[in-house]
Design an enzyme around this catalytic site. Sequence first.
Site, mmCIF file in Angstrom:
data_model
loop_
_atom_site.group_PDB
_atom_site.id
_atom_site.type_symbol
_atom_site.label_atom_id
_atom_site.label_comp_id
_atom_site.label_asym_id
_atom_site.label_seq_id
_atom_site.Cartn_x
_atom_site.Cartn_y
_atom_site.Cartn_z
ATOM 1 N N ASP A 288 -7.438 1.727 2.639
ATOM 2 C CA ASP A 288 -6.958 2.625 3.692
ATOM 3 C C ASP A 288 -7.788 3.891 3.827
ATOM 4 O O ASP A 288 -7.402 4.822 4.517
ATOM 5 C CB ASP A 288 -5.492 3.001 3.369
ATOM 6 C CG ASP A 288 -4.806 3.667 4.533
ATOM 7 O OD1 ASP A 288 -5.167 3.358 5.679
ATOM 8 O OD2 ASP A 288 -3.919 4.511 4.304
ATOM 9 N N HIS B 250 -6.376 9.681 -0.696
ATOM 10 C CA HIS B 250 -6.937 9.601 0.649
ATOM 11 C C HIS B 250 -6.079 10.144 1.793
ATOM 12 O O HIS B 250 -6.427 9.954 2.962
ATOM 13 C CB HIS B 250 -7.394 8.168 0.963
ATOM 14 C CG HIS B 250 -6.277 7.178 1.068
ATOM 15 N ND1 HIS B 250 -6.029 6.247 0.103
ATOM 16 C CD2 HIS B 250 -5.355 6.960 2.028
ATOM 17 C CE1 HIS B 250 -5.006 5.492 0.461
ATOM 18 N NE2 HIS B 250 -4.575 5.906 1.636
ATOM 19 N N HIS C 230 0.861 -1.187 0.000
ATOM 20 C CA HIS C 230 0.000 0.000 0.000
ATOM 21 C C HIS C 230 0.899 1.240 0.000
ATOM 22 O O HIS C 230 1.491 1.578 1.012
ATOM 23 C CB HIS C 230 -0.899 -0.009 1.233
ATOM 24 C CG HIS C 230 -1.735 1.226 1.332
ATOM 25 N ND1 HIS C 230 -2.840 1.423 0.548
ATOM 26 C CD2 HIS C 230 -1.603 2.344 2.079
ATOM 27 C CE1 HIS C 230 -3.368 2.597 0.822
ATOM 28 N NE2 HIS C 230 -2.622 3.185 1.741
ATOM 29 N N ASP D 205 1.078 5.102 -0.254
ATOM 30 C CA ASP D 205 0.305 6.344 -0.253
ATOM 31 C C ASP D 205 0.856 7.267 -1.330
ATOM 32 O O ASP D 205 2.065 7.507 -1.389
ATOM 33 C CB ASP D 205 0.360 6.992 1.130
ATOM 34 C CG ASP D 205 -0.502 6.219 2.121
ATOM 35 O OD1 ASP D 205 -1.653 5.922 1.785
ATOM 36 O OD2 ASP D 205 -0.017 5.897 3.215
HETATM 37 ZN ZN LIG Z 1 -3.016 4.995 2.779
#
Ligand SMILES: [Zn+2]
Length: 1093
Positions: free
Chosen positions: A374, A585, A262, A264
């Site tokens: 997330d 996000h 994951h 970001d």
């Molecule tokens: Zn994230």
Amino acid sequence: MEQGVLKHRRTTLERAEKFISTIYFTDVNLQGKLYPKKADVKSLTHWAAPNLKDEHLRFEKVVKQKFTPVKVGQQFGPTWATHWFRVDVEVPVEWVGSEVHLRWNSGSEALVYVEGKPRQGLCSEYDRLDYPLSESLQADNRSFTVYIEMACNGMFGAGDNGMIAPPDLNRQFTLSCCEVAVFDRRVYNLIREVELLHDMAKHLPEGSERGYQALYTVNAMINACDVNDPTTFQKCHEISSKFLQQKNGDSQHTTYAMGHAHIDTAWLWPYSETRRKCARSWSCTIRLMEKYPEFTFTCSQAQQLDWLRRDYYDLWCEIKKYAKEGRFIPVGGTWVEMDGLIPGGEACIRQFLLGQNFFAQEFGAPCKEFWLPDTFGYSGQLPQIMRHCGISRFLTQKLSWNLVNKFPHHTFWWEGISGHRVLAHFPPGNDYGMKGKVEEVGLIMLLRSSQNFKDKGRSDKSAFLFGFGDGGNGPSEDMVERLNKMKDIDGLPRVKMSTPDEFFSAVEEEDGGNLCRWTGELYLEMHNGTYTTHARVKKMNRLCEMLLHDVEFVHTVAFIELIAHVYPYGQLPKLWKLLLLNQFHDVLPGSSIGMVYKDAHEHYEEIMTQGNEILAKGFRDVVRKGNFLFPKPGQTKCIIRNNLSFDRTEVIVIETEPSGSGPAKKPAKKRQKRSPQKQAKAQQYNSEGHALYCVNIGSYGYSFLDPVTSIQPAEVQEQDGMYVMKNSLLEAHIDQQGRVVHMYLAGSDRDAVDKEYPANQFVMYDDIPLYWDAWDVMDYHMETRKAVTDVISETEVLDQGPLRVSLKFSLRISDKSRINQQIILDAGSPFLRFNTEVEWYENRRMLKVEFPTSVHAREATYDIQFGHIRRPNHRNTSWDTARFEVCGHKWSDLSEHGFGVAVLNDCKYGHSALDNVLRMSLLRSPKAPDRMADMETHTFSYALMPHAGIRMDPHTLTYALMHHFGTLQEADVNKHAYCLNSPLYTVKIECDLDLPPSTSFFSMSTTQVVLETIKLSQADRGVIVRFYEAHGGTCRATMTTSLRRQITNAVLVDGLELKLKGEEDQVDLTHTENSITFTIKPFQIIAVKLIGF
Ligand SMILES: [Zn+2]
């Protein structure tokens, strides 16, 4: 014969733990033998890259630079800098036949280049320090040269004293290790076996026989092992094998394991660093794929893949090769993993449209699963948006972060507000990778996964996402080795290296009928401060969403009406992608570091500048060419455009040129000749000297300035120390602090405001969360309410009517912060508007505005994407209580039968409702991860709109009170919220015709159905029109166009603009040459491609 020793569980467990510890007893334990030989590298040289923002340094450029010698132990920095190293290695001849690794620890992230190509990421935080030089060293191939690009940041950025703290910009990173070493794979394998047995002994249910068997087996292994005598290793392996070969029964739970990282897209580091993080992570993934043929990896976010394609083409080609084999698996379907609450409905669809376009184009097929592990809560309209975009499966895990209530399912049908369903899965490990929980990788997670699983009995399978996120470089060799060993061991869930498609298909086929259903939004009981933090980002997001909507509408009309008009096919996707990127996000929610917002606002600036340019050009073309008008100096026409699917009658402001002979006055003069009396009433100059007019414009249309003259004026007068503002619909009583003390609908004595507490009351709260500063507003903040009552300047009259009356006042929040507000009531307007400016320099305090009403209701209603949602305004259950701060878009509303009060806004998302009070969250002041978050002057508008079924006739501006039609739907709250957000647009155009045409290009038979989007299809230049039902009831609606060309066919399409199959009957779409008619269900989204234009 010695007697067996009675085993003490704890001491035996700890014995095994210490035997493979990287900290204790490494001089005598097994771990200490992993690298039996080490040597220095032959030479180490260095070049410090200049700080070039956003420029990807090509390797070819780098190698031409002058590298100078450096030593292990030296420091490199500062934060965000890039340093390149050339490492020359000459491996000792005695190591021939051994596996040899280069070991590197710069206390940061790094990327190894070999022969000019990125080979593998390194990351100090999760001990990814090895780059394998050779699996078996050859005598004639002992010299190696590698380049290492060191990024001066950790995997979580460079927080100064804590992970989410703002970055320390002067951090130095120490190169503590650069050496070559022999890697003993036999020792490595034994370590994995000891670890597995130890973890089973420790984590299988206490008292389980299998757990004790594991304990005794690991103890026996250690007894048999002489770490200094490798000939004993085989015996140890035989002991563990006997245990590990014992298989499960048929009933065992199956875990579908998939690698994942994951990453970001921006967070504690800027976008530019993410571009490099992707290369570091995915190069590691490719290396694992080469080694482990069963290993699979899921990868979301088209944007990140697109960056890689541009920056690291070699790596991109390798990824595509494994994608073809079905092992590197694109997932998610969206451009980025966006926020799940704040983006508008159309933007959500564009996430899929642009995302799936990319996946289909680059990987041959769109994704099958929506992937949002997330994100901080999931809108109740997402199931339909997914379905609209051809996706029926959804994966997240974030609800495991809930502070109060445990979500009751891991595999279930998620049904949105429209009744559309998708299959949802939350991996029961409650994680999408191991963030700060390195000790939980592998076995413990796996056990927790199956033990946690809430849908036992209904389903016997779950997904397991493994891999370090962000800068941790995804799955490691240790993880893959662990999972490989755990394929089928008695006592553990079965592990199957798998794909999301295989997992979801198995659930659909075998368990679909057994699963439970969850209806409505997936509310995250955490991070609800993110609806408010970084207010300017939210405002720009709303503005840019509106602007791109307008651009598409105008250019679609231009394309149809004009010959050879060029639709901005090149610019629009580019601007949309910038907007979608900022909806990531951690960006739109306000939870990134300050650097990210610098980039984000540059993106917004680009969208606004270019968007406005193409909009203005497109509109000028529509008006001039569409009416065969030609520029004529001196003859300036003022034209007003309505970008919405509603007819509107509103007061507008036209900036008057300082000369006094400005164009705005001209129409007034002409009209004065004809009807001087009426005109005197119908025109006004505001306090800034600009002209006001009341105008009437058809939906999606424009008109030359043609003021409405028969209008009842707005008035203001002082009465008992208060100001009474009045128009044909409303009467508001305002006190010296700018508060609304009474508010009546015309013809009624029902006060909309609570008897004891005034509305438009500003209130401050302490806002100190437990940890997640930018993210969380905690329930206890509600106990710290303080009304803002310190008046700087009392209420005074600004505008006197007849078209607009307004008041102004100022309040002091603190020595540093103040509020300046104008309260505005326009002739004929159903709402009282509050134009607000806040100078805001607070520390962990929150500003809200509250509206105590006289409404008695059990629920409040909130605008969301393509519809609305009701939530309790009371605290019966822990689920109600936990939703103390919620997300809403353009309006919130409290209604009882026959009467209600709505609060409209133009850029706010945080709301709360308790009993009869609606509150809107205006500003927060967190200090991490951005110390300067929201420290500036903010401007925004909101409005208060009581309703009792007032129906306005837009042409005469008369009204009728219909007491039995008091709903927010009948009062068109949604329409008026749109109008607040999309002011009528005024432009002056030089032209030579005096004829004032007025046009409505698209109109709807009812305000219940909103024509949200008008655009050209990306593939074939058909016109796409997207509607949604806004009131929550089935109806039949007609859209009529006044365009010159005729509709020859109308086809239902999905969000990807592909022909829909199977829904035609329900929608019953028919068309004529200038209209389409269809049946639409509550909150349904329908897109139609119009053919023939
Ligand atoms: Zn994230």
